[in-house]
Design a protein around this motif. Structure first.
Motif, PDB file in Angstrom:
ATOM      1  N   ALA A 123       0.826  -1.216   0.000  1.00  0.00           N
ATOM      2  CA  ALA A 123       0.000   0.000   0.000  1.00  0.00           C
ATOM      3  C   ALA A 123       0.856   1.260   0.000  1.00  0.00           C
ATOM      4  O   ALA A 123       0.569   2.231   0.703  1.00  0.00           O
ATOM      5  N   GLY A 124       1.928   1.239  -0.783  1.00  0.00           N
ATOM      6  CA  GLY A 124       2.787   2.398  -0.916  1.00  0.00           C
ATOM      7  C   GLY A 124       3.833   2.557   0.168  1.00  0.00           C
ATOM      8  O   GLY A 124       4.672   3.464   0.101  1.00  0.00           O
ATOM      9  N   VAL A 125       3.800   1.682   1.172  1.00  0.00           N
ATOM     10  CA  VAL A 125       4.785   1.758   2.264  1.00  0.00           C
ATOM     11  C   VAL A 125       5.862   0.702   2.019  1.00  0.00           C
ATOM     12  O   VAL A 125       5.582  -0.495   2.005  1.00  0.00           O
ATOM     13  N   GLU A 126       7.098   1.151   1.800  1.00  0.00           N
ATOM     14  CA  GLU A 126       8.181   0.219   1.487  1.00  0.00           C
ATOM     15  C   GLU A 126       8.691  -0.449   2.762  1.00  0.00           C
ATOM     16  O   GLU A 126       9.028   0.216   3.745  1.00  0.00           O
ATOM     17  N   VAL A 127       8.766  -1.805   2.734  1.00  0.00           N
ATOM     18  CA  VAL A 127       9.230  -2.549   3.911  1.00  0.00           C
ATOM     19  C   VAL A 127      10.576  -3.236   3.662  1.00  0.00           C
ATOM     20  O   VAL A 127      11.257  -3.621   4.612  1.00  0.00           O
ATOM     21  N   LEU A 137      11.472 -15.160  -1.669  1.00  0.00           N
ATOM     22  CA  LEU A 137      12.224 -16.329  -2.132  1.00  0.00           C
ATOM     23  C   LEU A 137      11.306 -17.513  -2.385  1.00  0.00           C
ATOM     24  O   LEU A 137      11.509 -18.291  -3.321  1.00  0.00           O
ATOM     25  N   ALA A 138      10.281 -17.664  -1.540  1.00  0.00           N
ATOM     26  CA  ALA A 138       9.362 -18.798  -1.646  1.00  0.00           C
ATOM     27  C   ALA A 138       8.309 -18.603  -2.733  1.00  0.00           C
ATOM     28  O   ALA A 138       7.557 -19.533  -3.036  1.00  0.00           O
ATOM     29  N   GLY A 139       8.235 -17.402  -3.306  1.00  0.00           N
ATOM     30  CA  GLY A 139       7.223 -17.136  -4.321  1.00  0.00           C
ATOM     31  C   GLY A 139       5.873 -16.792  -3.741  1.00  0.00           C
ATOM     32  O   GLY A 139       4.884 -16.662  -4.478  1.00  0.00           O
ATOM     33  N   ALA A 140       5.791 -16.647  -2.413  1.00  0.00           N
ATOM     34  CA  ALA A 140       4.523 -16.297  -1.771  1.00  0.00           C
ATOM     35  C   ALA A 140       4.220 -14.815  -1.902  1.00  0.00           C
ATOM     36  O   ALA A 140       3.069 -14.396  -1.763  1.00  0.00           O
ATOM     37  N   GLU A 141       5.252 -14.000  -2.135  1.00  0.00           N
ATOM     38  CA  GLU A 141       5.100 -12.558  -2.388  1.00  0.00           C
ATOM     39  C   GLU A 141       5.959 -12.201  -3.600  1.00  0.00           C
ATOM     40  O   GLU A 141       6.994 -12.829  -3.851  1.00  0.00           O
ATOM     41  N   THR A 142       5.519 -11.207  -4.334  1.00  0.00           N
ATOM     42  CA  THR A 142       6.322 -10.730  -5.464  1.00  0.00           C
ATOM     43  C   THR A 142       7.028  -9.437  -5.072  1.00  0.00           C
ATOM     44  O   THR A 142       6.464  -8.613  -4.336  1.00  0.00           O
ATOM     45  N   MET A 143       8.245  -9.274  -5.527  1.00  0.00           N
ATOM     46  CA  MET A 143       8.993  -8.055  -5.202  1.00  0.00           C
ATOM     47  C   MET A 143       8.444  -6.863  -5.986  1.00  0.00           C
ATOM     48  O   MET A 143       7.916  -7.032  -7.099  1.00  0.00           O
ATOM     49  N   SER A 144       8.542  -5.689  -5.411  1.00  0.00           N
ATOM     50  CA  SER A 144       8.107  -4.480  -6.090  1.00  0.00           C
ATOM     51  C   SER A 144       9.161  -3.999  -7.084  1.00  0.00           C
ATOM     52  O   SER A 144       8.840  -3.354  -8.086  1.00  0.00           O
ATOM     53  N   ALA A 145      10.416  -4.311  -6.792  1.00  0.00           N
ATOM     54  CA  ALA A 145      11.521  -3.964  -7.684  1.00  0.00           C
ATOM     55  C   ALA A 145      12.700  -4.846  -7.334  1.00  0.00           C
ATOM     56  O   ALA A 145      12.763  -5.434  -6.261  1.00  0.00           O
ATOM     57  N   ARG A 205       5.345  -4.099  16.736  1.00  0.00           N
ATOM     58  CA  ARG A 205       5.546  -3.343  15.503  1.00  0.00           C
ATOM     59  C   ARG A 205       4.729  -3.912  14.357  1.00  0.00           C
ATOM     60  O   ARG A 205       4.561  -5.120  14.265  1.00  0.00           O
ATOM     61  N   PRO A 206       4.279  -2.990  13.447  1.00  0.00           N
ATOM     62  CA  PRO A 206       4.446  -1.534  13.495  1.00  0.00           C
ATOM     63  C   PRO A 206       3.595  -0.906  14.594  1.00  0.00           C
ATOM     64  O   PRO A 206       2.629  -1.506  15.064  1.00  0.00           O
ATOM     65  N   ALA A 207       3.944   0.310  14.975  1.00  0.00           N
ATOM     66  CA  ALA A 207       3.294   0.973  16.111  1.00  0.00           C
ATOM     67  C   ALA A 207       1.804   1.209  15.875  1.00  0.00           C
ATOM     68  O   ALA A 207       1.028   1.319  16.823  1.00  0.00           O
ATOM     69  N   HIS A 208       1.394   1.278  14.611  1.00  0.00           N
ATOM     70  CA  HIS A 208      -0.016   1.530  14.281  1.00  0.00           C
ATOM     71  C   HIS A 208      -0.739   0.229  13.919  1.00  0.00           C
ATOM     72  O   HIS A 208      -1.689   0.223  13.137  1.00  0.00           O
ATOM     73  N   CYS A 209      -0.315  -0.892  14.523  1.00  0.00           N
ATOM     74  CA  CYS A 209      -0.796  -2.209  14.088  1.00  0.00           C
ATOM     75  C   CYS A 209      -2.151  -2.597  14.657  1.00  0.00           C
ATOM     76  O   CYS A 209      -2.693  -3.636  14.280  1.00  0.00           O
ATOM     77  N   ALA A 210      -2.728  -1.823  15.561  1.00  0.00           N
ATOM     78  CA  ALA A 210      -3.925  -2.252  16.288  1.00  0.00           C
ATOM     79  C   ALA A 210      -5.055  -2.713  15.384  1.00  0.00           C
ATOM     80  O   ALA A 210      -5.782  -3.660  15.702  1.00  0.00           O
ATOM     81  N   THR A 211      -5.240  -2.056  14.246  1.00  0.00           N
ATOM     82  CA  THR A 211      -6.350  -2.406  13.349  1.00  0.00           C
ATOM     83  C   THR A 211      -5.926  -3.364  12.232  1.00  0.00           C
ATOM     84  O   THR A 211      -6.740  -3.709  11.376  1.00  0.00           O
ATOM     85  N   MET A 212      -4.685  -3.813  12.256  1.00  0.00           N
ATOM     86  CA  MET A 212      -4.210  -4.766  11.249  1.00  0.00           C
ATOM     87  C   MET A 212      -4.587  -6.184  11.652  1.00  0.00           C
ATOM     88  O   MET A 212      -4.646  -6.505  12.840  1.00  0.00           O
TER      89      MET A 212
END
Length: 497
Positions: free
Chosen positions: A14-18, A49-57, A385-392
């Motif tokens: 969602a636009g936030v680089e991790v 690495l596992a293919g469960a997520e795709t890299m953004s770049a 973490r992250p500090a705003h994780c309450a609603t995640m």
């Protein structure tokens, strides 16, 4: 030609680089230890690495050729297998069925079960996991043995690259030795092993290369010859941890809070006597199969004893359900975080307030303001973490942060007796220190703590006394101060003087 190379890998949600431009290189026969605090980006890197997520770049190269690992199938095609920290076995299937799913030997068009069980037995023996019965249903195995089956399942396909995420977190004794021997054997067979662990001593012992991650980036690449545990902690935490365990020498004696007298549950443990006083931290150590987790479940009312009794504050109690135990002031942080610690589909806030919904209710309605304030206090206090994780969704957090959410759930309940079963599993060293401080604070406030751990250093360093279980019985008791790891192990294997 280098087997694996990651170049400038980035990932954003969602636009936030991790992940911020991660580079990593590994070749045949190497063991790359990846270390970092919870939230450092290790889990995201593993999923890419596992293919469960795709890299953004960025780029992933296998044998020097750019590769699109856009799915687990793609990763498998390139010889990459991943063993996640969280268990993924089908619990209702046998060990053989889990290992050979999609690869069953056949005879006259039907599955040849005899050959299948023999094939599983051979595989388990080859990798050193000799105590596992291939015909046993996976869900009935201990968490440690399920972890071993997960590793065996990944090795059925003979991967070129094996990713192990906290593989030793629930192992001890001979099982741990078997894992280390397996990693060294895979190295000799030219397999590239990527070994993620918070147990820095293991990484220093096994790895040929160590990659340190912090805040989504690789901040150091080194070797065991060039670093030590203190330096790795400093890099991960950004500071030195001068004292890992609180000083418990002045902990006051008080009246008993939890007592078990001749507690017995057929086939699991027998004639267990234990006492935990108010303000005391008692460690419980035992090898896999010793009955320690089964004892914890019985104390918490998840199972019923077949003999003996439990006392809380001197009053006998009969716990028919965990609700009875909770009402008496007990709390249990289980070793199986995924199975019985969190509700994956609920948010962090909903998970943390599961045991205290009534306290946040007015006139039949949940007081959201009170709930938010209490949860944020826990998020801040435990540095979830992250500090705003309450609603995640809680499942989106790293394993260590999920563990802290489980701890927060019970701390809000303010228990009289806190039972911790492997509380630092999958937790980085800086967070471990925070948990030890928190447990020490609770004990000094009068809470009785029973800390179950397969980590010998932890079970001696964080406690006042240690009880050792063997074959379902208490085999020995030691004062933590002055006791040695060799003494604890000797009781656990029946060789104490």
């Amino acid at each position: 030609m280098t087997l694996l190379e990651l170049r400038n890998v980035r990932k954003a949600y969602a636009g936030v680089e991790v992940l911020h431009g991660v580079d990593l290189t590994g070749d045949r026969g190497e063991v790359i230890g990846v270390v970092g605090a919870n939230g450092a980006g290790k889990s995201t890197l593993i999923k890419i690495l596992a293919g469960a997520e795709t890299m953004s770049a960025g780029e992933l190269l296998i044998d020097g050729s750019p590769t699109a690992a856009g799915s687990p199938h793609d990763a498998h095609e390139h010889g990459i297998r991943t063993v996640y920290q969280e268990l993924t076995l089908a619990p209702e299937l046998t060990v053989t069925e889990n290992l050979l799913l999609g690869r069953f030997p056949r005879k006259h068009g039907l599955i040849d079960w005899r050959a299948a069980h023999e094939q599983s037995r051979t595989l388990l023996d080859e990798i050193g996991f000799t105590t596992i019965d291939p015909r046993q249903r996976a869900g009935r195995l201990s968490v440690a043995k399920q972890q071993m089956v997960e590793i065996a399942k990944a090795l059925v396909a003979k991967p070129r690259i094996l990713v192990l995420d906290e593989p030793s977190a629930v192992l001890a004794g001979s099982d741990l030795a078997a894992l280390f021997a397996l990693v060294r054997r895979l190295q000799q067979q030219n397999t590239l092993v990527i070994y993620i662990s918070h147990r820095l001593v293991e990484v220093l012992d096994l790895a040929t290369q160590i990659v340190v991650m912090k805040d989504g980036a690789v901040i150091a690449t080194t070797t065991p010859d060039q670093t030590d545990e203190d330096e790795l902690i400093r890099l991960m935490a950004g500071r030195r941890l001068e004292q890992i365990y609180p000083d418990r020498r002045d902990s006051p004696a008080a009246e008993p809070a939890l007592k078990a007298k001749s507690l017995t549950r057929g086939g699991e443990f027998r004639d267990v006597d234990l006492t935990v006083h108010k303000g005391e931290i008692v460690g419980l150590f035992g090898l896999v199969g010793s009955g320690r987790t089964e004892l914890a479940h019985c104390l918490f009312g998840a199972t019923r004893p077949t003999g003996g009794r439990i006392e809380i504050g001197g009053t006998p109690h009969t716990f028919r359900t965990p609700q009875d135990a909770i009402a008496a002031g007990l709390a249990l942080v289980t070793e199986d975080r995924k199975g019985s610690g969190i509700v994956p589909d609920l948010t962090v806030r909903e998970n943390i307030t599961l045991t205290t919904l009534y306290a946040s209710t007015r006139g039949g309605l949940v007081d959201r303001t009170k709930q938010r304030r209490a949860v944020q206090g826990m998020v801040d206090g435990l540095d979830i973490r992250p500090a705003h994780c309450a609603t995640m969704p809680v499942v989106r957090l790293s394993g260590g942060n999920q563990q802290k959410a489980v701890l927060a759930k019970w701390l809000l309940k303010q228990p009289r007796v806190l039972i911790l079963d492997e509380p630092t599993r999958g937790v980085d060293m800086a967070t471990r220190v925070a948990i030890y401080r928190m447990v020490d604070d609770l004990a000094r406030a009068g809470v009785a703590v029973l800390l179950i751990s397969s980590d010998l250093t932890e079970v001696l360093g964080a406690t006042d006394r240690v009880l050792v279980m063997r074959e379902g019985r208490i085999a020995g008791e030691l004062r933590s101060e002055g006791a040695t790891e060799d003494q604890v192990l000797a009781y656990s294997i029946g060789r104490a003087a």
